[in-house]
Design a protein around this motif. Sequence first.
Motif, PDB file in Angstrom:
ATOM      1  N   PRO A  23      75.738  42.126  20.541  1.00 15.93           N
ATOM      2  CA  PRO A  23      75.451  40.702  20.362  1.00 15.93           C
ATOM      3  C   PRO A  23      76.608  39.789  20.742  1.00 15.93           C
ATOM      4  CG  PRO A  23      74.707  41.958  18.459  1.00 15.93           C
ATOM      5  CD  PRO A  23      75.533  42.899  19.306  1.00 15.93           C
ATOM      6  N   ASP A  24      77.843  40.300  20.658  1.00 20.36           N
ATOM      7  CA  ASP A  24      79.001  39.466  20.999  1.00 20.36           C
ATOM      8  C   ASP A  24      79.165  39.262  22.498  1.00 20.36           C
ATOM      9  OD1 ASP A  24      79.758  38.940  18.435  1.00 20.36           O
ATOM     10  OD2 ASP A  24      81.194  40.588  18.302  1.00 20.36           O
ATOM     11  N   LYS A  25      78.546  40.142  23.288  1.00 22.08           N
ATOM     12  CA  LYS A  25      78.769  40.099  24.739  1.00 22.08           C
ATOM     13  C   LYS A  25      77.518  39.729  25.525  1.00 22.08           C
ATOM     14  CE  LYS A  25      82.445  43.592  24.508  1.00 22.08           C
ATOM     15  NZ  LYS A  25      82.892  44.923  24.978  1.00 22.08           N
ATOM     16  N   LEU A  63      71.781  33.749  19.839  1.00 25.67           N
ATOM     17  CA  LEU A  63      72.607  34.026  18.663  1.00 25.67           C
ATOM     18  C   LEU A  63      71.754  34.047  17.401  1.00 25.67           C
ATOM     19  CD1 LEU A  63      75.353  34.347  17.231  1.00 25.67           C
ATOM     20  CD2 LEU A  63      75.533  31.849  17.237  1.00 25.67           C
ATOM     21  N   GLN A  64      70.836  33.089  17.298  1.00 17.82           N
ATOM     22  CA  GLN A  64      69.960  33.036  16.119  1.00 17.82           C
ATOM     23  C   GLN A  64      69.052  34.252  16.071  1.00 17.82           C
ATOM     24  OE1 GLN A  64      68.336  29.181  15.217  1.00 17.82           O
ATOM     25  NE2 GLN A  64      66.446  30.047  14.415  1.00 17.82           N
ATOM     26  N   MET A  65      68.602  34.723  17.220  1.00 15.82           N
ATOM     27  CA  MET A  65      67.758  35.916  17.262  1.00 15.82           C
ATOM     28  C   MET A  65      68.516  37.125  16.724  1.00 15.82           C
ATOM     29  SD  MET A  65      66.058  37.863  20.568  1.00 15.82           S
ATOM     30  CE  MET A  65      67.597  38.717  20.977  1.00 15.82           C
ATOM     31  N   PHE A  66      69.761  37.295  17.161  1.00 17.37           N
ATOM     32  CA  PHE A  66      70.557  38.430  16.690  1.00 17.37           C
ATOM     33  C   PHE A  66      70.851  38.309  15.190  1.00 17.37           C
ATOM     34  CE2 PHE A  66      72.060  38.915  21.245  1.00 17.37           C
ATOM     35  CZ  PHE A  66      71.392  40.118  21.434  1.00 17.37           C
ATOM     36  N   PRO A 129      70.421  24.092  17.300  1.00 16.36           N
ATOM     37  CA  PRO A 129      69.433  24.801  16.491  1.00 16.36           C
ATOM     38  C   PRO A 129      68.175  25.092  17.273  1.00 16.36           C
ATOM     39  CG  PRO A 129      69.555  22.480  15.863  1.00 16.36           C
ATOM     40  CD  PRO A 129      70.694  22.739  16.803  1.00 16.36           C
ATOM     41  N   ASN A 130      67.499  26.186  16.898  1.00 18.50           N
ATOM     42  CA  ASN A 130      66.304  26.606  17.604  1.00 18.50           C
ATOM     43  C   ASN A 130      65.172  25.596  17.477  1.00 18.50           C
ATOM     44  OD1 ASN A 130      64.958  28.943  19.023  1.00 18.50           O
ATOM     45  ND2 ASN A 130      63.521  28.598  17.350  1.00 18.50           N
ATOM     46  N   GLU A 131      65.175  24.768  16.384  1.00 11.79           N
ATOM     47  CA  GLU A 131      64.108  23.816  16.184  1.00 11.79           C
ATOM     48  C   GLU A 131      64.185  22.646  17.145  1.00 11.79           C
ATOM     49  OE1 GLU A 131      65.961  25.016  13.660  1.00 11.79           O
ATOM     50  OE2 GLU A 131      64.413  26.424  13.011  1.00 11.79           O
ATOM     51  N   LEU A 257      63.959  30.759   7.599  1.00 12.49           N
ATOM     52  CA  LEU A 257      64.126  29.393   8.108  1.00 12.49           C
ATOM     53  C   LEU A 257      64.279  28.402   6.965  1.00 12.49           C
ATOM     54  CD1 LEU A 257      64.126  27.362  10.437  1.00 12.49           C
ATOM     55  CD2 LEU A 257      61.634  27.313  10.295  1.00 12.49           C
ATOM     56  N   LEU A 258      63.480  28.573   5.916  1.00 10.52           N
ATOM     57  CA  LEU A 258      63.614  27.696   4.751  1.00 10.52           C
ATOM     58  C   LEU A 258      65.020  27.797   4.158  1.00 10.52           C
ATOM     59  CD1 LEU A 258      60.251  28.256   2.812  1.00 10.52           C
ATOM     60  CD2 LEU A 258      60.881  26.311   4.252  1.00 10.52           C
ATOM     61  N   ASN A 259      65.542  29.003   4.089  1.00 10.77           N
ATOM     62  CA  ASN A 259      66.879  29.202   3.534  1.00 10.77           C
ATOM     63  C   ASN A 259      67.940  28.517   4.380  1.00 10.77           C
ATOM     64  OD1 ASN A 259      68.865  30.311   1.786  1.00 10.77           O
ATOM     65  ND2 ASN A 259      69.188  31.995   3.215  1.00 10.77           N
ATOM     66  N   ARG A 260      67.845  28.666   5.701  1.00 15.70           N
ATOM     67  CA  ARG A 260      68.841  28.065   6.587  1.00 15.70           C
ATOM     68  C   ARG A 260      68.742  26.548   6.605  1.00 15.70           C
ATOM     69  NH1 ARG A 260      66.866  32.019  10.102  1.00 15.70           N
ATOM     70  NH2 ARG A 260      65.880  30.401  11.363  1.00 15.70           N
TER      71      ARG A 260
END
Length: 308
Positions: A23-25, A63-66, A129-131, A257-260
């Motif tokens: 995920p970092d690369k 990044l959000q997916m990972f 953000p993804n939204e 998503l609610l948590n974030r």
Amino acid sequence: MLLHNLLFYFENSKIELEKEVDPDKYTYLDMLETCSKQLDIYTVGMHIMYGDEMRVTCDADLLQMFQGSHNEMNIHIFVYEDKSIRPVSFKLPKHIEGSGKEMGDHGHDDSVSIGCADNTLIDKTAPQPNEVEPHPHQSPIKKKGRVENDDKQRRVRGMNKNKRVAALKNDDRLEVTFYKNRAVGPNHEAFSRHLGRIVRDFNICSVRVHSWKEIGEQEKSHMWAAIKEKFKNDNMEDHRKDALCHMRSLWNNWRSLLNRKYIKSYNSVQDILKKKPIEIQDQEDWEWLVKNHFQASSFKVNSLDFLW
């Protein structure tokens, strides 16, 4: 650090596998390169999606997916052609002749971290953000890959409005095709949106539970009936288990998503309670979710941000 296997599913029934991705690369440009193995990305527009219809359009989405799949070895990604979307309007670094020796492993200057949002190069150091959907027009690219956006206004993603299903009359149903345990074809997006609406419908799925395991068989049977009311397939019953697994993923993604968006964004419980999501109609349900679930010590321990 967990490495991921990325499984790309295409409408031509082809599958591409990227093994042990770091995920970092791994960047969005790498993802586009994988898509280019099955699609002519320079002439065909496309959607890249995972989970609860979450689109990947830039490195911030990646990044959000990972982050959302940190405990999953395999991540399933679905690529669909869409003529309403512009194709990629720039050449990928590895497709540029003579660029291999002059650039890094990913084909671009390693000193500059860049990504792409709907064919617009963006600075990866300032994730979005993804939204928030990217601006539809390509922004001018400055030297060293930096981008200057003339219009900073963004269109914020609203509620899940499944217009295709809403337009159905009486006993009309949409035909859905399944491949590799997932819906594909022209109605795949409407099908996934419908599932997303069901898991948010508190007349069907109670909000006052801590995990999907607490949702009983009666509720799940109600969910399945709500799916069959709008969609059909010659072997529909064969896909009940897969549809419920998909709904479990959508439900988990929604709770995350609610948590974030609503829990981590505010410092006090009082502020959180004032920001009830529009999809949760009852204030008492929101208070239960905040006080008995998100603010519970067991949840906080299990949801600590992991470090890469």
